[in-house]
Enzyme design. Structure first.
Site, PDB file in Angstrom:
ATOM      1  N   CYS A   1       1.037  -1.376  -0.026  1.00  0.00           N
ATOM      2  CA  CYS A   1      -0.424   0.392   0.150  1.00  0.00           C
ATOM      3  C   CYS A   1       0.896   0.842  -0.236  1.00  0.00           C
ATOM      4  O   CYS A   1       1.288   1.313   1.446  1.00  0.00           O
ATOM      5  CB  CYS A   1      -1.013  -0.548   0.750  1.00  0.00           C
ATOM      6  SG  CYS A   1      -2.080   1.704   1.665  1.00  0.00           S
TER       7      CYS A   1
ATOM      8  N   CYS B   1      -0.414   4.369   2.217  1.00  0.00           N
ATOM      9  CA  CYS B   1      -1.225   4.141   3.778  1.00  0.00           C
ATOM     10  C   CYS B   1      -0.243   3.119   4.126  1.00  0.00           C
ATOM     11  O   CYS B   1       0.883   2.231   4.256  1.00  0.00           O
ATOM     12  CB  CYS B   1      -2.011   4.804   3.439  1.00  0.00           C
ATOM     13  SG  CYS B   1      -3.527   3.915   3.480  1.00  0.00           S
ATOM     14  N   SER B   2      -1.757   1.745   5.054  1.00  0.00           N
ATOM     15  CA  SER B   2      -1.176   0.662   4.790  1.00  0.00           C
ATOM     16  C   SER B   2      -2.147  -0.451   4.628  1.00  0.00           C
ATOM     17  O   SER B   2      -2.610  -1.438   5.756  1.00  0.00           O
ATOM     18  CB  SER B   2      -1.109   0.650   6.714  1.00  0.00           C
ATOM     19  OG  SER B   2      -2.520   1.330   7.443  1.00  0.00           O
ATOM     20  N   CYS B   3      -3.338   0.096   4.041  1.00  0.00           N
ATOM     21  CA  CYS B   3      -4.198  -0.891   3.775  1.00  0.00           C
ATOM     22  C   CYS B   3      -3.689  -2.640   3.281  1.00  0.00           C
ATOM     23  O   CYS B   3      -2.746  -2.532   2.521  1.00  0.00           O
ATOM     24  CB  CYS B   3      -4.660  -0.787   2.214  1.00  0.00           C
ATOM     25  SG  CYS B   3      -5.861   1.417   2.119  1.00  0.00           S
TER      26      CYS B   3
END
Lengths: 120, 220
Positions: B124, B127-129
């Site tokens: 991602c 972000c941090s998906c």
């Protein structure tokens, strides 16, 4: 001076970064971090704000926050901003409660204990 | 290690190894931070004002702790052994995993399958998906600047830093997740497992093999 390359700081794809060798060992998350995550999930599922609202605050924090705050510290700031905007509590209420919490003791365990005596 | 035990109401224990296989952080024993203070204050205000209950928060944390790479491993092992399920998984990952009890909620799940000569890996960049319903919470490196920035630019080199050196003629496909759309990698079934059942196969499926930074354990 760096020229603006057309994308925001959080859009990291294609940029520079260190090696992925010698990674720190994985750890599980602390209770307070899981509670931040739970508040995010529960308050968005109840319709008080959206994932987009969370991301808007995170992205507006800028690159310094990414280097100086932990992941769930940034989430806490973003959840709080959205809840204040949604009118669920005021910054005055929050400030007063944070002072009260901090007076309960010097560790998370003491400060989070609902049975701790508040000394006003 | 000393612990205070103030969280009985949450049925939460700090000692030993978590359900996702990592040691716990000893947060209760370190000095209270500003952001921890804010978490406590916000949670108390929300509970007192009736927006959420302590039981709802505890139940949500239990759900979070129950999600681990074992969920994803069960999905992969079933895809390896059940052709109709594999087809369903590749066509509609959200529905196929929901059917197994791993609901991704309103998000979309795309399962991408490794085949001879094609290796998939997920990231991602924004972000941090991460496919939390199948793998639990993401490891720290998945959220790092190094992984997010470099994987899309030099995936072969990044994978080699994870100890995964792929043949030069293998195609590497990098999939960039979003808040609404998550990916999971279906690795190739290890050789020599032709007569294995799904439960036995699931033990070979590692977290990193479903991110694409690793391969399943060999059968031997």
């Amino acid at each position: 001076m760096d020229r603006f390359d057309g994308k925001s700081w959080h859009d990291m794809g294609g940029g520079e970064g260190g090696a992925l060798t010698d990674l720190p060992p994985d750890h599980d998350f602390a209770l307070w971090e899981k509670r931040v995550d739970a508040l995010m999930v529960l308050m968005t599922s109840k319709g008080h704000f959206s994932v987009d609202g969370l991301r808007r605050v995170l992205e507006d924090m800028g690159p310094r926050a990414f280097e100086t705050m932990s992941y769930y510290e940034r989430w806490m700031a973003a959840v709080n901003q959205n809840l204040v905007e949604a009118g669920l509590y005021t910054t005055t209420e929050l400030g007063e409660r944070m002072e009260r919490v901090a007076r309960r003791g010097g560790t998370y365990g003491l400060a989070a204990d609902p049975r701790s005596t508040d000394r006003d | 290690m000393p612990h205070d035990h103030h969280d009985h109401d949450d049925h939460f224990h700090h000692e030993g190894i978590s359900p996702s296989g990592h040691p716990y952080r000893a947060d209760d024993d370190t000095p209270l931070t500003y952001w921890q203070t804010m978490e406590i204050a916000v949670r108390e205000l929300l509970v007192e004002k009736g927006h959420v209950t302590a039981a709802e928060i505890a139940a949500q944390i239990d759900r979070m702790d129950a999600r681990s790479p074992a969920n994803g491993a069960a999905v992969v092992a079933r895809a390896w052994t059940d052709p109709a399920f594999r087809e369903h998984l590749l066509a509609d990952g959200s529905a196929a995993t929901r059917e197994m009890g791993f609901d991704i909620g309103p998000m979309h799940l795309l399962a991408v399958e490794n085949t001879p000569g094609v290796h998939n890996v997920i990231v991602c960049t924004l972000c941090s998906c991460y496919p939390r319903n199948l793998l639990g919470l993401p490891p720290d490196w998945y959220k790092s600047r190094a992984y997010r920035s470099r994987l899309v630019r030099e995936p072969r080199r990044v994978l080699s830093e994870f100890g995964l050196t792929l043949p030069a003629d293998t195609t590497i496909r990098v999939h960039d997740s979003t808040a609404d759309m998550r990916y999971v990698v279906i690795p190739e079934r290890p050789a020599g497992t032709e007569d294995w059942d799904a439960d036995r196969l699931a033990a070979l499926v590692t977290r990193d093999s479903m991110i694409g930074t690793g391969l399943p354990r060999p059968a031997a």
